[in-house]
Enzyme design. Sequence first.
Site, PDB file in Angstrom:
ATOM      1  N   GLU A  79       0.830  -1.208   0.000  1.00 31.99           N
ATOM      2  CA  GLU A  79       0.000   0.000   0.000  1.00 31.99           C
ATOM      3  C   GLU A  79       0.867   1.262   0.000  1.00 31.99           C
ATOM      4  O   GLU A  79       0.574   2.223  -0.723  1.00 31.99           O
ATOM      5  CB  GLU A  79      -0.932   0.029   1.226  1.00 31.99           C
ATOM      6  N   CYS A 112      -2.221  -3.017   7.355  1.00 31.13           N
ATOM      7  CA  CYS A 112      -1.682  -3.039   8.712  1.00 31.13           C
ATOM      8  C   CYS A 112      -1.811  -1.635   9.311  1.00 31.13           C
ATOM      9  O   CYS A 112      -2.280  -0.700   8.655  1.00 31.13           O
ATOM     10  CB  CYS A 112      -0.216  -3.479   8.688  1.00 31.13           C
TER      11      CYS A 112
END
Length: 191
Positions: A79, A112
């Site tokens: 990401e 995360c």
Amino acid sequence: MAEIRVTNPDWVRDVVDFDCLYPDDDARVRVAVALARENVLRATGGPFGAAVFEGRTGRLVGVGTNGVVRLNNSSAHAEIVALMTAQSKLESFTLRGDGMPAHELFSSCEPCAMCLGATLWSGVTRLVFAATREDATRLSFDEGPVFPESYTYLEQRGIAIERGRLRAEATAVFDLYLERGGPIYNGGRGS
């Protein structure tokens, strides 16, 4: 002083069609999952991929593969790399600037704690992910302190969230990673 470079593997140009428009969410999630799968098959990183698209048009703006081990960089999550490549391409530190179209982040897995924070500050207006935190934990990846309130915070700031789209396709990549003996780096922590 050492130079820091965050890159995707060279094969990304052969796997991803940057000239194609991706018309719907399934097509966009499949780009992220394909990046994760190829990263495993080519042994260039962990089983995670992500992509940034213009929301309305489906134009692909940036992609990311997990490069933690390959780049010796604990922040080189898919990401983060996708957001960095999109912002670099647009020459903007935000994906929500004046006159810009809305941008959306698609990930092969629930972000995360670090990536969720980057999602907030990136300027994307939407987050869509396939596999869940529980799926990553099954591999012994530690996703850090992400709570239901974390998502409430993002939603209150205008980021729409969709969970579990094409989850089975993403978890199949996790199974492949386990089968191939991919490393669970940082002592069982990270993604």
